[in-house]
Design an enzyme around this catalytic site. Structure first.
Site, PDB file in Angstrom:
ATOM      1  N   GLY A 129       0.801  -1.219   0.000  1.00 19.64           N
ATOM      2  CA  GLY A 129       0.000   0.000   0.000  1.00 19.64           C
ATOM      3  C   GLY A 129       0.831   1.263   0.000  1.00 19.64           C
ATOM      4  O   GLY A 129       1.916   1.343  -0.593  1.00 19.64           O
ATOM      5  N   SER A 130       0.339   2.255   0.712  1.00 21.19           N
ATOM      6  CA  SER A 130       0.943   3.594   0.672  1.00 21.19           C
ATOM      7  C   SER A 130       2.296   3.694   1.357  1.00 21.19           C
ATOM      8  O   SER A 130       2.951   4.739   1.244  1.00 21.19           O
ATOM      9  CB  SER A 130      -0.025   4.613   1.287  1.00 21.19           C
ATOM     10  OG  SER A 130      -1.185   4.733   0.495  1.00 21.19           O
TER      11      SER A 130
END
Length: 633
Positions: free
Chosen positions: A327-328
């Site tokens: 993810g981020s």
């Protein structure tokens, strides 16, 4: 009429018989003499050696296995002496089960002992001595000694046993030992090590017990004992003492490990904390865990079934074997790639309307928020997906691959544990090799977009994320991550570092690294992780992340309450602190827990508070947190 004797003829017959008798005796003595010569002269050396072997018994002396301690000297794996009740099946008279029943009348043998013994019996040879009870008390030893004559093939033996005093804590790091199997024997034979395991019943099976087996085991000694024809020892002729195994001094801090494990509660996940300057792994968490003591004497069927069939998979070493989209938490590295490859500057701005259009598809921000005009710092602070969708499209997948590779993404880090997974760092070359059909081998430009936010084909281990975070904190200097800080000679006490110097340096521009670090500090001050780090007396640099477990259908909105718990998003967080001079770098994942900001970041805060301040959970709470502006990951 008187018959006259023919004396001369009888004398000739006598002489003939005498000659035959003498010849027979001479032949017999000749045969005896030739046999004597054959035994005493021609084959003297062979029979002398055999006689010497009958007179001398060579007994192997098992070396003491090295102990394992944490960086502060706390024992994690130790040896202790105990009595075991053992059965040699080939020496049992009558039925084995009946013997065990009669043994149970003298020494307590419960159902679990019987099940474990049957399992060992199926894995071993009948002439091997197998334990049916361990850790006998002095009273039980005395009771059996009084009845030993009733049980041929059963004996009490004093053994050095392995124990893991911390039980489930750091179990995936330490691993465990177990009885030597036929597969182990075959491997030892192939490696030419079988002689060093004479008299040894146990060998490392998992974790550091396995990867450092050659160091921990030591060297087997021998003792030559003169024995009588009945096998009774008379005297010791010579003795070569064993060389004890070396000790392992880990980089793990046991107290930090316990705090990190407790922070997960009943949730599944993983955490790795590294000291950037040295590569020392300070904590290595895989939740849930297991008790390695269950495996030492052979785990019983019920316990094995409970561990092996659990949907939480406690036996899996998650930081090492589990691969995830991160993810981020990938965004700081993407930002650095944009700066280093000249696709972005720290002050370059763009308008974020809440989505990024590519072709005929819209890629939306998490929560569909629009952040307006943003630069790199703002994009990391609020976790704008649109900014990094755009950046990924400008960089291209191969440029992203080449930049990320030196940080350790999709690579074997070289940690001193076996079985590390590689993960996937996608590229056009990787896709051609991964798929067989031509239409699958082609890389489509739209596939690059999700790569920029840590999704798509990206699949990394938590260890790789932690190592990359440590390298970033260390300004591009790659120190190989390791769990064993040094190996200690158990006789002299001399210690040898396992990783004495850096592996390599990534040529990064200091101003670019500093720009990314400053943006990451804004994440913990006013961005997505501000609530978790409110009131911290140190400055941390970090990035929250939320990774999808499955893809939503077109137009479908994510609603955690309507999705099976194991299909919900993973919560992630990566950070280092203090930001200006990092002493610890952390990466963690809480499986299926949702937002990284609300679930994962608070765990990292507990880890930082203890390591930097000595503060434990439950001590005075920090001041009331300020309102959080961002609502991203």
């Amino acid at each position: 009429m008187t018959e006259l004797k023919n004396t001369e003829r009888e004398l000739q017959h006598f002489r003939l018989r005498l000659l035959v008798a003498v010849g027979f005796v001479v032949v017999c003595f000749g045969l005896l003499a030739s046999r004597f010569w054959y035994l005493q002269v021609a084959n003297h050396d062979a029979y002398a050696a055999r006689a010497e072997q009958n007179r001398i018994s060579v007994v192997p002396i098992t070396p003491h296995r090295g102990v394992v301690v944490d960086r502060n000297g706390t024992l994690l794996a130790r040896n202790y002496s105990a009595y075991t009740l053992e059965i040699t099946p080939s020496k049992i008279r009558g039925k084995l089960e009946e013997t065990i029943d009669r043994l149970g009348e003298v020494v307590q043998i419960d159902a679990r002992d019987r099940r474990r013994f049957r399992q060992l019996l199926g894995e071993s040879r009948r002439f091997e001595s197998l334990p049916i009870r361990s850790r006998l008390t002095d009273e039980e030893v005395a009771r059996f000694a009084a009845h030993a004559y009733r049980f041929p093939g059963v004996e009490i033996r004093a053994r050095l046993l392995r124990s893991y005093p911390q039980a489930e804590t750091a179990a995936h790091v330490i691993g465990y030992i177990g009885r030597i199997s036929q597969r182990d024997l075959n491997r030892l034979e192939e490696d030419g090590l079988i002689a060093n395991y004479r008299g040894t019943d146990y060998i490392g099976k998992e974790g550091l017990e396995k990867s450092y087996e050659a160091v921990l085991h030591g060297k087997t000694g021998v003792e030559e004992v003169e024995v009588t024809a009945s096998g009774r020892a008379v005297r010791t002729l010579s003795r070569t003492p064993p060389v004890p195994g070396k000790n392992l001094i880990l980089s793990i801090d046991l107290e930090l490990q316990k705090i990190a494990e407790a922070a997960f509660g009943d949730r599944r996940g993983a955490l790795v904390a590294i000291e950037p300057a040295t590569g020392d792994i300070l904590a290595f968490v895989s939740r849930p865990s297991f008790d390695p003591n269950l495996f030492v004497d052979g785990i019983d069927v019920e316990s094995w079934k409970a561990l092996n069939e659990s949907p939480d998979h406690p036996l899996i070493n998650r930081p090492l074997y589990g691969t995830y989209p991160i993810g981020s938490t990938y965004k700081p590295f993407m930002a650095l790639a944009g700066l280093e490859l000249g696709k972005r500057t720290a002050t370059w701005t763009m308008y974020d309307p809440g989505f990024f259009e590519f072709g005929d598809r819209r890629y939306r921000n998490s929560g569909e928020r629009a952040y307006g005009t943003i630069d790199m710092k703002r994009a990391l602070e609020v976790s704008s997906d649109t900014y990094f969708y755009s950046l990924a499209a400008d960089l291209g997948v191969d440029a992203i691959h080449d930049f990320m590779k030196p940080f350790g993404f999709g690579q074997i880090t070289g940690i001193d544990l076996g079985g590390e997974k590689t993960g996937i760092l996608p590229s056009t070359t990787w896709k051609r090799r991964a798929y067989s059909k031509p239409e699958q081998q082609r890389w489509y430009a739209g596939e690059t977009i999700s790569i920029g936010v840590g999704q798509g084909y990206n699949s990394f281990t938590l260890l790789q994320l932690a190592q990359a975070t440590s390298v970033l904190a260390n300004d591009g200097i790659y120190m190989k991550p390791h769990l064993v800080k040094s190996v200690q000679d158990s006789i002299t006490g001399e210690q040898t570092l396992t990783v004495p110097h850096e592996s390599y340096r990534i040529p990064l521009k200091p101003e670019n690294v500093q720009a990314v670090k400053q943006a990451m500090t804004s994440v913990t001050k006013s961005g997505t992780a501000a609530r978790a780090f409110a009131g911290a007396p140190y400055v941390a640099a970090g990035k929250t992340g939320t990774a999808q477990v499955y893809s939503l259908r077109s137009g479908e909105r994510y609603n955690a309450s309507k999705i099976d718990e194991r299909l919900r998003d993973h919560a992630l967080f990566m950070a280092f602190a203090p930001a200006e001079q990092p002493r610890i770098a952390v990466a963690l994942i809480v499986e299926n827990a949702g937002w990284g900001a609300t679930v994962a970041a608070p765990i990292a805060r507990q880890v930082f508070d203890f390591w930097l301040l000595g503060k434990r959970p439950g001590e005075p709470a920090p001041p009331t947190p300020q309102p959080m502006e961002a609502s991203g990951d």
